[in-house]
Design an enzyme around this catalytic site. Structure first.
Site, mmCIF file in Angstrom:
data_model
loop_
_atom_site.group_PDB
_atom_site.id
_atom_site.type_symbol
_atom_site.label_atom_id
_atom_site.label_comp_id
_atom_site.label_asym_id
_atom_site.label_seq_id
_atom_site.Cartn_x
_atom_site.Cartn_y
_atom_site.Cartn_z
ATOM 1 C CD GLU B 60 -27.484 42.514 -33.502
ATOM 2 O OE1 GLU B 60 -27.091 41.960 -34.559
ATOM 3 O OE2 GLU B 60 -28.623 42.274 -33.130
ATOM 4 C CG HIS B 129 -31.977 33.811 -27.519
ATOM 5 N ND1 HIS B 129 -31.687 33.149 -28.663
ATOM 6 C CD2 HIS B 129 -32.318 34.812 -28.257
ATOM 7 C CE1 HIS B 129 -32.103 33.632 -29.826
ATOM 8 N NE2 HIS B 129 -32.591 34.726 -29.770
#
Lengths: 373, 327
Positions: B60, B129
Site C-alpha cells: 500500500e 477492518h
C-alpha cells in the site's frame, strides 16, 4: 527530517559510558577508515585511465562540472555562515563533501529528465537549473525563493526544471520518484528519473516496496543511494545488518553498482551506464555512492559521534581536490583556471545573498494560497 | 433514469472517465484480473487492458507513493484501497506527500489523484477492518474528502473527483454497494464537490448524516413522522471537505434542532466539527443542545450483537431526535 539534536542528546545521555567507549572505538572509525583506504586503492588503480578519459572529454562539460561542484561548496559554506547569523531558520542540511554525487550523476542527464531528492537538496536544485538566487532566497524564507518562501531548505521545487523536490520524510521521495518514472513510461516520454536518498532511507519500507515495483514493471529510474555513512548521528553499522547496500538490489534482480562518491568521474560513468539502461531498456538501477558528509546532519548537530581523524581522512579525498588534481594532471586546466572558477562561484553566491537579503518576505495573502489547486 | 446499484454506478463512472481521459488509470490490489475485491472495477481490465487497470502487489505505501509521483508528472491515478483500513499503511504518502505537495512547492506541483475504496464497518469483520477514517483525512488541509450515499451521488461525485486537480479521498461503504437508486444516464453527469444535498425536507428537526447513516436517518425520519408527527429534514453533506456548512445552517434556521449521525467514533469526529461550526454560525437559532449518534469508543468487536450495539442505528437516531425535540 524533523528530528532535533536534543533528541539525540537525550538518547546519548542514557547510554552507559563504560559500554559506550569500546563500542565507539570499534564502530566509530575503523570500519569507515578501512573503507576509505579500500576506495582510495581502487581509485589509484583507475586513475591513469581516468586521466586519459578526461583528456577526451568535452572541456566545457568538465568546466561546468567543476564550477557546479565549487559553487555547491561555496554556496553551502555561505549558507552555514548566514544560518549562524540567524538569517535562515528551521532545519538546514548541508551537502558539503557530497558534491561529486549530484554533479557526477545529474550532469549526465538531458534537461527534460526528472530529479527528486531528500531534504539535503540545495545543490541538486541548483544543478537542475534553479538559480542560486532563488535557492538562497528560499533559505531566507523570502518571496523570491523558488517556492515563494513556503518550503524552505528542505523543499525546493521547480516544474520548469523538472525538479520534483526536496522531501522531508526519510525515504518518502523513493515512492514518489518511482511514480514519476511510472508516468514517463506510461506517456512514453523517454524521460529518465534520478531519485536520491541517504543510506538511512534504505531501512524504510518504502525503499523495498519501490524497488520491487520498479523492477517488476521495468521503470526507467536510477535510485541513487547517497551513502554518507550516517543517518543523523547513527552510523551505518549501528543501523544496518549489512554494509553492502548495492547488493540489496539483487533481492529484486535489479542492476546495481557500488561507486566511489568522492570521484566525480566515476559517479558520472556509473550514472551514464544506468541512464543508458533506463533510456534504452526501460530498466531500473540502484547505485550505492559511498560518500561522506563533512558537516553535521543539520546545522543543529554537534557531531560528537565521530572522530576528527575520520573526518580528516575523508577530507583528504575531497571530491573537488581529487577532480582538480586530475584535471591538472590531464593538463586540461591550470591553477589559474581554478582560481577563476572559484571567483565565479564566490560572485554567484554573493549575488545570491544580495538577492535573498533584498527580496521581500512573502505577502500574508500567500498563507492560504496553494492549499488547493 | 436507470436504476443502478452503488457498485455499478461507481463502475460506470470509472469506465466513462477511462474513456474520456487517457491519463486516467486505476491501480490497486485485485482491481484487474480479479475484477475488484468488491467488484467495483468489474470488466474494466478486460475492456481497457494492463496499462489502464493495474494489479499491484500488496504494497500500500509503495503504490500510493507511486500514484503521488505519477500524478505530479501528469497522470490522473485512481488508487483503490481494498478497504480504507489499509490506507493507514499508506498514510505517510497521502498526508505527508499528496496533501502538502502543492503548498510546499509554492503551487508548482498539483497532485490530481483519487484514493477510493470502502470505509467503515462491513459485516462482522472485527477491529482492524471496520474503521471509519474520514475525520483523520479531513483534518489535513490539501485533501478533499467525499462520502456518497446514493448511486447517483456515487457516480456524479466520483467523476468530479477524478477530474479534480487535488488529492481526493473518496470513501464508499461496503454495506451500501448493493443499494439501488436512480442515476441520470447522461455521460457527462457530474456533481460538484462541496455541495450538500437535502435528502428529505422537513421543518422540525435536522439530521446531518453521511454515507451509511443517510439511509438510517431517512428511515428514522419516516418513523418519527408517523409516530410523533415530527417533520425531519435530512441533509447529506456528500463532501466532508470542503464542507457545505451553508446548507446545514439554512436548515437549522428553519428547524432549530440538530442531530448528527455518523459511523466514525465520536471523539474528534467530523460530527464534532459540524457541531462546532453550527454553534459558531447559528448558536442563537438552536432550541436544544445538538445530539450526536456515533460509533462507541471501542475497537469494533466481532460478535454480531456487540457489533450492532457499537454502531449507529435507526433506533439510536430516533432516540436522539426525540431528545432534541423534547419528546
Amino acid at each position: 527530517m524533523a528530528r532535533t539534536a536534543a533528541t539525540t542528546g537525550s538518547k546519548r545521555s542514557t547510554s552507559k559510558p563504560s559500554a559506550k567507549k569500546p563500542a565507539k572505538a570499534e564502530s566509530n572509525g575503523n570500519g569507515r577508515l578501512a573503507a576509505v583506504e579500500m576506495m582510495n586503492a581502487e581509485y589509484q588503480k583507475r586513475r591513469k585511465s581516468q586521466i586519459e578519459a578526461i583528456k577526451k572529454t568535452d572541456k566545457k562539460l568538465l568546466r561546468d562540472m567543476l564550477y557546479q561542484m565549487v559553487l555547491g561548496r561555496i554556496f553551502e559554506e555561505k549558507a552555514a555562515e548566514v544560518y549562524r547569523m540567524g538569517k535562515i531558520g528551521g532545519f538546514c542540511h548541508l551537502y558539503i563533501g557530497q558534491e561529486a554525487i549530484a554533479i557526477g550523476s545529474m550532469m549526465a542527464l538531458e534537461p527534460s529528465d526528472m530529479v527528486i531528492t531528500s531534504y539535503r537538496d540545495h545543490v541538486q536544485a541548483m544543478v537542475k537549473g534553479i538559480t542560486p538566487e532563488a535557492v538562497m532566497a528560499e533559505l531566507y524564507g523570502k518571496e523570491g525563493g523558488c517556492v515563494k518562501g513556503k518550503g524552505g531548505s528542505m523543499h525546493m521545487f521547480s516544474k520548469e526544471h523538472e525538479f520534483y523536490g526536496g522531501h522531508g520524510i526519510v525515504g518518502g521521495q523513493i515512492g514518489v520518484g518511482t511514480g514519476m518514472a511510472y508516468a514517463a513510461k506510461y506517456k512514453e516520454s523517454g524521460q529518465v528519473t534520478l531519485c536520491y536518498f541517504g543510506e538511512a532511507a534504505v531501512n524504510q519500507g518504502i525503499f523495498h516496496e519501490s524497488l520491487n515495483m520498479a523492477q517488476l514493471w521495468k521503470l526507467p529510474i536510477i535510485y541513487i543511494c547517497e551513502n554518507n555513512q550516517y543517518g543523523m548521528g547513527t552510523s551505518q553499522e549501528r543501523a544496518m545488518s549489512t554494509r553492502n547496500i548495492a547488493k540489496k538490489a539483487e533481492s529484486y534482480e535489479m542492476a546495481n553498482e557500488f561507486v566511489d562518491g568522492m570521484d566525480v568521474m566515476a559517479v558520472r560513468d556509473a550514472a551514464l551506464r544506468a541512464i543508458k539502461r533506463a533510456r534504452e531498456e526501460s530498466l531500473p538501477t540502484l547505485l550505492e555512492v559511498r560518500s561522506y558528509r563533512y558537516m553535521g546532519h543539520s546545522m543543529s548537530d554537534p557531531g560528537n559521534y565521530r572522530t576528527r581523524e575520520e573526518i580528516a581522512r575523508y577530507q583528504e579525498r575531497d571530491p573537488i581536490v581529487l577532480f582538480q588534481d586530475s584535471l591538472k594532471t590531464a593538463k586540461v586546466f591550470t591553477d589559474k583556471d581554478f582560481e577563476a572558477i572559484k571567483q565565479e562561484a564566490i560572485d554567484a553566491t554573493k549575488k545570491a545573498i544580495e538577492f535573498a537579503e533584498e527580496s521581500p518576505y512573502p505577502s500574508e495573502s500567500e498563507l492560504l494560497s496553494d492549499v488547493y489547486a | 433514469m436507470a436504476v443502478l446499484t452503488i457498485r455499478d454506478a461507481l463502475n460506470q463512472a470509472l469506465r466513462e472517465e477511462l474513456i474520456r481521459d487517457e491519463n486516467v488509470f486505476i491501480m490497486g490490489e485485485e482491481v484487474a484480473e480479479y475484477d475488484g475485491a468488491y467488484k467495483v472495477t468489474r470488466g474494466l481490465w478486460k475492456e481497457f487492458g494492463d496499462k489502464r487497470v493495474v494489479d499491484t502487489p500488496i504494497t500500500e505505501l509503495g503504490f500510493t507513493g507511486l500514484g503521488v509521483g505519477a500524478a505530479m508528472a501528469g497522470l490522473r491515478p485512481v488508487i483503490e484501497f481494498m478497504t480504507f483500513n489499509f490506507s493507514i499503511l499508506a498514510s505517510d504518502q497521502i498526508i505527508n506527500h499528496a496533501a502538502k505537495m502543492l503548498y510546499m512547492s509554492g503551487g508548482e506541483f498539483k497532485v490530481p489523484i483519487v484514493f477510493r475504496g470502502p470505509n467503515g464497518s462491513a459485516y462482522q469483520v472485527s477491529s482492524q477492518h471496520s474503521q471509519a477514517l474520514e475525520a483523520m483525512y479531513a483534518n489535513f488541509p490539501g485533501l478533499k474528502v467525499v462520502m456518497p450515499s446514493t448511486a447517483a451521488d456515487a457516480k456524479g461525485l466520483l467523476k468530479s473527483s477524478i477530474r479534480d486537480d487535488n488529492p481526493v479521498i473518496f470513501m464508499e461503504q461496503e454495506r451500501m454497494y448493493g443499494m439501488k437508486s436512480e442515476v441520470p444516464e447522461d455521460e457527462d453527469f457530474t456533481i460538484p464537490l462541496g455541495v450538500a444535498d437535502v435528502k428529505r425536507e422537513g421543518t422540525d428537526c435536522t439530521i446531518v448524516a453521511r454515507s451509511m447513516t443517510v439511509p438510517m436517518a431517512l428511515e428514522a425520519a419516516e418513523k418519527v413522522q408517523k409516530e410523533f408527527d415530527v417533520s425531519v429534514e435530512v441533509i447529506d453533506p456528500r463532501t466532508i471537505k470542503p464542507l457545505d456548512i451553508d446548507t446545514i445552517i439554512a436548515s437549522i434556521m428553519k428547524t432549530n434542532r440538530l442531530v448528527i449521525a455518523e459511523e466514525s467514533h465520536s471523539f474528534a469526529s467530523v460530527g464534532a466539527e459540524i457541531a462546532y461550526q453550527v454553534m459558531d454560525h447559528a448558536f442563537d437559532h438552536l432550541d436544544a443542545p445538538i445530539k450526536r449518534v456515533s460509533t462507541v469508543e471501542a475497537p469494533m468487536p466481532y460478535a454480531k450483537n456487540l457489533e450492532a450495539a457499537a454502531l449507529p442505528s435507526v433506533d439510536k437516531i430516533i432516540a436522539a431526535v426525540k431528545e432534541v425535540c423534547y419528546l
